[in-house]
Write an enzyme that holds these catalytic residues in place. Structure first.
Site: not given
Ligand code: EPU
Length: 360
Positions: A184, A258, A355
């Site tokens: 990012r 995010s 972010e």
């Molecule tokens: N999780 C939780 N609780 C929550 C949210 C997430 O326990 O409320 C856990 C999930 O179960 C999972 C882990 O956290 O094990 C990661 O969650 P998720 O797969 O939803 O991805 P993220 O790390 O929260 C990142 C990106 C997103 C992107 C997703 C999918 C960043 C800051 N965010 O989110 O990007 O869509 O992965 O690849 O890196 C964005 O940049 O605006 C964005 C939405």
């Protein structure tokens, strides 16, 4: 009415080299940012062509006014009024600039909606960006934060970009290396913050892509739907379904995706944390000496998921997303940011950083 329709169609076909520049004063930016924060631009213009950009640049230079470039407004928090000429980028168009038996090079103009580019690629059966379907925002904003989702980042297919230097008025081509892409992150968030108006981005797509299907949610959907060897279209459709179930549509609930980055911590710090919280979630980082911890998990564990504080709160299906439920001010959003940062810090001793681009 007929006139309005004609105006609209003529805009659609406006060439890269023509101008109908109109600069407005004191424009409310609420409809230009997906968090729906009220802030005013001292001056505002929609830019449909390169010639209009050059004119706007000359106008601002004469007035000694800074220029602020706005894309889709989907990753931004205006914390106050903008004392600048705000340029809303609407320079659109996608062209295939080169094609071989195995690959296609697409050049997209920066005001094009990112998902329109993905749609174009998927329709042609060219792979590499299908996992980035429905990432909100414009093509020009994509390299600034090296957009990423479901195991794919822009940098994986990026070839180069063309940018207009808002200091010198000259154009410059940036290679992937010069962009200094990271998680990012890019040179446009640091050394060159606010310096360039990105004009176009070129990506190289594959006609025989190796699809990235390792991400947990993708695997689950594929097995749920009994798909063993998905094609590009099927992957794109699955991404749409996953995003739909987890991420709020900004047209319905104001948000900027995010809000925080996932913190990357040292392996030793992670091991200590894992002793205290054995159920902690984690991912490998692109930096081998680091571990990535999902901020969404940290925020949920700190008790913020689905909990409202006045007009703001962290989304009930994805705690990483800050939602403006009803007309929150930037102050109220920033108070929520600090509240969540403090809550996570108190529980885990970890600092989470926004972010979203906060404009002071
Ligand atoms: N999780 C939780 N609780 C929550 C949210 C997430 O326990 O409320 C856990 C999930 O179960 C999972 C882990 O956290 O094990 C990661 O969650 P998720 O797969 O939803 O991805 P993220 O790390 O929260 C990142 C990106 C997103 C992107 C997703 C999918 C960043 C800051 N965010 O989110 O990007 O869509 O992965 O690849 O890196 C964005 O940049 O605006 C964005 C939405």
């Amino acid at each position: 009415m007929i006139y309005a329709v004609l105006m609209w169609t003529s805009r659609m076909y406006l060439s890269y080299n023509s101008s109908m520049l109109k600069i407005q004063k004191q424009v409310d930016l609420r409809k230009h940012n997906t968090l729906k924060i009220a802030a005013k631009a001292a001056y505002f213009a929609i830019i449909y062509s390169k010639v209009e950009l050059q004119e706007a640049y000359a106008w601002a230079k004469k007035k000694n006014l800074p220029i602020f470039v706005l894309g889709g407004g989907s990753n931004i928090l205006f914390s106050q009024n903008i004392k600048a000429l705000v340029l809303k980028n609407e320079i659109k168009g996608i062209s295939v600039i080169k094609e071989t038996k195995t690959a296609a090079w697409l050049e997209a103009r920066s005001g094009e909606w990112w998902s329109t580019l993905v749609h174009f690629a998927v329709t042609h059966n060219w792979g590499g960006i299908e996992n980035l379907y429905y990432v909100p925002g414009t093509v020009g904003a994509a390299p600034v934060q090296n957009i990423g989702a479901y195991g794919v980042e822009l940098k994986d297919t990026f070839v180069s970009l063309l940018a207009f230097d808002l200091q010198s008025g000259k154009e410059k081509i940036f290679t992937a290396e010069e962009c200094k892409f990271a998680y990012r992150d890019s040179v446009f968030k640091h050394k060159y913050k606010g310096r360039y108006f990105i004009l176009s981005v070129t990506v190289k797509l594959s006609k025989n892509p190796k699809l990235k299907l390792d991400y947990g949610d993708i695997k689950a959907k594929l097995s749920e739907q009994g798909i063993k060897k998905p094609n590009i279209r099927q992957v794109a459709e699955i991404i749409r379904q996953i995003r739909d179930s987890k991420l709020p549509n900004p047209a319905v609930l104001a948000n900027a995706g995010s809000f925080f980055k996932n913190p990357e911590i040292s392996i030793s710090a992670f091991k200590k944390l894992q002793l205290r919280f054995p159920e902690i979630k984690f991912f490998p980082s692109a930096r081998p000496e680091k571990i990535k911890v999902p901020a969404g998990w940290l925020i949920e564990q700190a008790g913020f998921k689905g909990k409202r504080f006045g007009p703001v709160g962290m989304y009930e299906n994805q705690a990483l997303i800050l939602v403006n439920y009803e007309g929150a001010s930037a102050k109220q959003v920033l108070a929520q940011v600090r509240r969540v940062q403090l809550g996570v810090y108190k529980k885990f001793g970890l600092k989470i950083e926004p972010e979203v681009n906060i404009i002071n």
